[in-house]
Enzyme design. Structure first.
Site, short mmCIF file in Angstrom:
data_model
loop_
_atom_site.label_atom_id
_atom_site.label_comp_id
_atom_site.label_asym_id
_atom_site.label_seq_id
_atom_site.Cartn_x
_atom_site.Cartn_y
_atom_site.Cartn_z
N PRO A 195 0.83 -1.27 -0.13
CA PRO A 195 -0.19 -0.12 0.09
C PRO A 195 0.96 1.24 0.03
O PRO A 195 1.84 1.47 0.71
CB PRO A 195 -0.61 -0.04 1.25
CG PRO A 195 -0.54 -1.52 1.81
CD PRO A 195 0.67 -1.80 1.28
N GLU A 196 0.68 2.31 -0.81
CA GLU A 196 1.42 3.39 -0.97
C GLU A 196 0.13 4.58 -0.41
O GLU A 196 -0.94 4.25 -0.03
CB GLU A 196 1.80 3.77 -2.34
CG GLU A 196 2.68 2.52 -2.79
CD GLU A 196 3.19 2.80 -4.20
OE1 GLU A 196 3.37 3.97 -4.57
OE2 GLU A 196 3.86 1.73 -4.78
N HIS A 204 -3.95 -14.07 11.23
CA HIS A 204 -3.36 -13.03 11.00
C HIS A 204 -3.79 -11.69 11.33
O HIS A 204 -3.31 -10.54 10.94
CB HIS A 204 -3.50 -13.05 9.27
CG HIS A 204 -2.86 -14.26 8.81
ND1 HIS A 204 -1.45 -14.46 9.07
CD2 HIS A 204 -3.34 -15.01 7.76
CE1 HIS A 204 -1.12 -15.62 8.36
NE2 HIS A 204 -2.26 -15.99 7.65
#
Ligand SMILES: [Zn+2]
Length: 286
Positions: free
Chosen positions: A2-3, A107
């Site tokens: 993710p940016e 997770h």
């Protein structure tokens, strides 16, 4: 990974769910990697805090907190890392509901139950490069945030020109360096460089003022367009509601090596620049 656009999309979608709500319960996983602040401290300190809103610095999400007396009580920092997701737990995502105790999904590293809200907020991260920290006091002065350059969404040509000037590295490395501008990663660096006609391997000090102006404009427009269509869903990125983004369909070069350039019909090439897989068109980018 993710940016800026994916993190901003996450912020915008999550904020209406959490804003103004009190955290009534916190569950953490036994994993060590995600917790910059010890999990026990995260559980103790977060419980009972009200979330005022969610801010963003580069790729960091910042949950502003308030204590029961209405005083500012620090910031919950979340970095999504490579595969991190912040999702609102719903049945569709395999979440059985509040009161279930420990999440069955190994997770899930952080679970926030919110007062008056049926669905908890979950931080899920299979590869555990994501980070969770509680920052007391002024978050902007925390070392992780203080070293970041200005947000890439507001990048101006003059600032980019100054950052590149005299640098013995490539222009792509300048874009990826979070101390210059915060938020750009591999995908949007390649896409912005393509749109401005600048080759990623170009020595930074050879960038002209006009090119810096074009590249900064390309960075802003690529990031804004990506936010508009929900970010790029590559690898595990999902929106808080479990849906995906669509910017990957508009990628001009990223992950398109061997395919025709959308402008000149030449072949998109892949090479390594700044230690990262880099996609470009040899004809369109000089
Ligand atoms: Zn081309």
């Amino acid at each position: 990974m993710p940016e800026l656009p994916e993190v901003e999309v996450c912020r915008r979608e999550l904020e209406p769910t959490v804003q103004g709500r009190v955290i009534s319960g916190v569950v953490t996983s036994k994993a060590k990697n995600p917790f910059l602040t010890a999990a026990r401290v995260v559980r103790e300190r977060l419980t009972g805090q009200r979330i005022l809103g969610i801010g963003r610095r580069g790729k960091y999400l910042l949950f502003a907190l308030q204590d029961a007396r209405g005083a500012a009580s620090g910031t919950l920092l979340v970095h999504l890392g490579m595969t991190g997701q912040l999702v609102v737990g719903t049945k569709a995502l395999g979440w059985p509901g509040n009161g279930g105790g420990v999440p069955t999904d190994p997770h899930i590293h952080l679970l926030l139950e919110l007062e008056g809200c049926d669905s908890p907020v979950l931080f899920r991260d299979p590869r555990q490069f994501g980070k969770i920290a509680l920052l007391p006091g002024d978050a902007a002065r925390h070392p992780r945030l203080a070293r970041l350059g200005p947000d890439a969404l507001g990048m101006e040509g003059d600032a980019l020109f100054s950052a590149a000037r005299g640098r013995k590295t490539t222009i792509k490395a300048v874009l990826l360096d979070q101390t210059n501008f915060a938020g750009i990663g591999n995908i949007y660096a390649d896409e912005a460089l393509f749109r401005s006609g600048v080759r990623p391997s170009r020595p930074a000090h050879k960038l002209t003022k006009a090119e810096a102006g074009r590249l900064a404009y390309a960075v802003r427009t690529v990031l804004m367009r990506a936010i508009e269509v929900g970010g790029s869903s590559v690898s595990d990125y999902l929106h808080p509601d479990g849906s995906s983004g669509y910017f990957q369909i508009e990628h001009a070069v990223y992950d398109r090596s061997g395919e025709p350039c959308r402008i000149c019909w030449g072949v998109v090439k892949k090479t390594v620049v700044a230690q990262r897989g880099t996609h470009f068109c040899p004809r369109c980018q000089r």
